[in-house]
Design an enzyme around this catalytic site. Structure first.
Site, PDB file in Angstrom:
ATOM      1  N   LYS A 106     -14.560 -27.471 -73.366  1.00  0.00           N
ATOM      2  CA  LYS A 106     -14.601 -25.951 -73.359  1.00  0.00           C
ATOM      3  C   LYS A 106     -13.279 -25.347 -73.862  1.00  0.00           C
ATOM      4  O   LYS A 106     -13.357 -24.229 -74.513  1.00  0.00           O
ATOM      5  CB  LYS A 106     -15.181 -25.529 -72.165  1.00  0.00           C
ATOM      6  CG  LYS A 106     -16.545 -25.816 -71.813  1.00  0.00           C
ATOM      7  CD  LYS A 106     -17.231 -25.559 -70.432  1.00  0.00           C
ATOM      8  CE  LYS A 106     -18.639 -26.066 -70.259  1.00  0.00           C
ATOM      9  NZ  LYS A 106     -19.032 -26.465 -68.799  1.00  0.00           N
ATOM     10  N   GLN A 131     -17.425 -24.669 -63.322  1.00  0.00           N
ATOM     11  CA  GLN A 131     -17.958 -25.630 -63.695  1.00  0.00           C
ATOM     12  C   GLN A 131     -18.936 -26.286 -62.497  1.00  0.00           C
ATOM     13  O   GLN A 131     -18.284 -26.643 -61.321  1.00  0.00           O
ATOM     14  CB  GLN A 131     -17.128 -26.901 -63.967  1.00  0.00           C
ATOM     15  CG  GLN A 131     -17.584 -28.109 -64.740  1.00  0.00           C
ATOM     16  CD  GLN A 131     -18.508 -27.914 -65.911  1.00  0.00           C
ATOM     17  OE1 GLN A 131     -18.024 -27.248 -66.709  1.00  0.00           O
ATOM     18  NE2 GLN A 131     -19.381 -29.139 -66.114  1.00  0.00           N
ATOM     19  N   ASP A 144     -22.902 -18.553 -68.133  1.00  0.00           N
ATOM     20  CA  ASP A 144     -23.702 -19.562 -68.110  1.00  0.00           C
ATOM     21  C   ASP A 144     -25.282 -18.994 -68.025  1.00  0.00           C
ATOM     22  O   ASP A 144     -26.273 -19.787 -68.072  1.00  0.00           O
ATOM     23  CB  ASP A 144     -23.498 -20.039 -66.685  1.00  0.00           C
ATOM     24  CG  ASP A 144     -22.672 -21.569 -66.890  1.00  0.00           C
ATOM     25  OD1 ASP A 144     -22.606 -22.239 -67.944  1.00  0.00           O
ATOM     26  OD2 ASP A 144     -21.716 -21.698 -65.914  1.00  0.00           O
TER      27      ASP A 144
HETATM   28  N1  GUN Z   1     -22.463 -28.516 -65.246  1.00  0.00           N
HETATM   29  C1  GUN Z   1     -23.348 -29.108 -66.054  1.00  0.00           C
HETATM   30  N2  GUN Z   1     -23.590 -28.170 -66.801  1.00  0.00           N
HETATM   31  C2  GUN Z   1     -23.322 -27.081 -66.679  1.00  0.00           C
HETATM   32  C3  GUN Z   1     -23.318 -25.938 -67.294  1.00  0.00           C
HETATM   33  O1  GUN Z   1     -24.074 -25.571 -68.105  1.00  0.00           O
HETATM   34  N3  GUN Z   1     -22.451 -25.035 -66.741  1.00  0.00           N
HETATM   35  C4  GUN Z   1     -21.423 -25.041 -65.565  1.00  0.00           C
HETATM   36  N4  GUN Z   1     -21.115 -24.056 -64.973  1.00  0.00           N
HETATM   37  N5  GUN Z   1     -21.608 -26.142 -65.055  1.00  0.00           N
HETATM   38  C5  GUN Z   1     -22.218 -27.198 -65.605  1.00  0.00           C
END
Ligand code: GUN
Length: 285
Positions: free
Chosen positions: A53, A97, A120
């Site tokens: 990211k 996350q 998200d």
């Molecule tokens: N953990 C696995 N996929 C995601 C996601 O799309 N966003 C977040 N914040 N955590 C994750």
């Protein structure tokens, strides 16, 4: 027949290129999209995702902040950081996350993020907006699938769409996006009776199960479009999806793992962050 492999890596590069071009224009107006990424603890998979990211932020010309917090961080401390980031003018989007350590409530974290910075699209306000069909942010994995379908000129309108999996992150929003595009949508899950039979109805089959090789050729109609959202490791430790490789001979289009839906997910996070920066400043296009 051997399916056309839907190239998420190539599409991802293309979309990131257009995000960068738009970012440059925004920067000329004194606006820089900014993403804050929070990770709590040392889950190795999460660390890889967070690193990717950050890399994507650089590629798109964004400002970014990373907060790597220790496992023993309290919920109060985490919510305190989120409150600070909610107020930060440099930060357009906030992502914590998941999963967070067990002593922290995932829902409390989601609820604490300002819905206007919730890139998200996990906050109940954004989930509700997706249901209604009037939304700024689209959950990243389903959004990436929709872009892939569009790129390959696959229109869900009037088609039988079957989604296997009912998670809040993938299955539920995926179903809504297909429905908004006028698909006839069925959501299957672990209690679904005659799963194979339901799947065989699908013109578009989306697998979001989390089990390597779960979808076998007998579950797929000849010529179906098969979208594999799974990221698993097989017995040899190799990354693989939810769909058995033999399905390639039955499907018309299929997303490979790796290189299909996966790369698109982070790119959609970048798209949401750009959107957040614009919406927060009243720029609608
Ligand atoms: N953990 C696995 N996929 C995601 C996601 O799309 N966003 C977040 N914040 N955590 C994750």
């Amino acid at each position: 027949m051997s399916a056309v492999k839907m190239d998420g890596k190539a599409l991802s590069a293309k979309v990131r290129g257009s995000i960068l071009a738009e970012t440059e224009k925004l920067k000329a107006q004194g606006i820089t999209p900014g993403l804050a990424v929070i990770i709590v603890g040392n889950d190795p998979a999460s660390e890889i995702y967070v690193r990717n990211k950050e890399k994507a932020c650089v590629e798109c010309g964004f400002y970014s902040e990373k907060y790597a917090l220790p496992e023993e961080t309290t919920e109060e401390q985490l919510l305190g950081l989120i409150a600070q980031l909610n107020e930060s003018p440099q930060i357009s989007g906030i992502l914590c996350q998941m999963p967070v350590p067990k002593h922290i409530s995932e829902q409390a974290v989601i609820d604490a993020i300002d819905p206007r910075k919730d890139v998200d699209a996990f906050h109940p306000v954004n989930v509700g907006k997706i249901m209604v069909g009037n939304f700024d942010f689209v959950p990243c994995t389903p959004a990436g699938v929709m872009e892939l379908l569009e790129e390959y000129k696959i229109d869900p309108k009037g088609k039988e769409c079957v989604v296997i999996g009912r998670s809040n992150i993938v299955g539920k929003p995926m179903s809504m996006l297909l429905l908004h595009k006028h698909g006839t949508v069925t959501i299957c899950h672990s209690r679904t009776k005659d799963l194979a039979e339901v799947c065989r109805r699908a013109d578009i089959l989306v697998a979001a199960v989390g089990k390597a090789g779960f979808v076998t050729p007998d579950m797929v109609k000849e010529g179906a479009v098969v979208i594999d959202v799974g990221i698993n490791r097989n017995a040899e430790g190799k990354v693989c999806g939810d769909v058995d490789a033999a399905v390639l001979d039955k499907a018309s289009f299929m997303t490979p793992v790796p290189g299909g839906a996966g790369p698109m997910t982070i790119t959609m996070l970048m798209k949401n962050t750009l959107k957040a920066a614009k919406v927060q400043r009243g720029i609608s296009e």
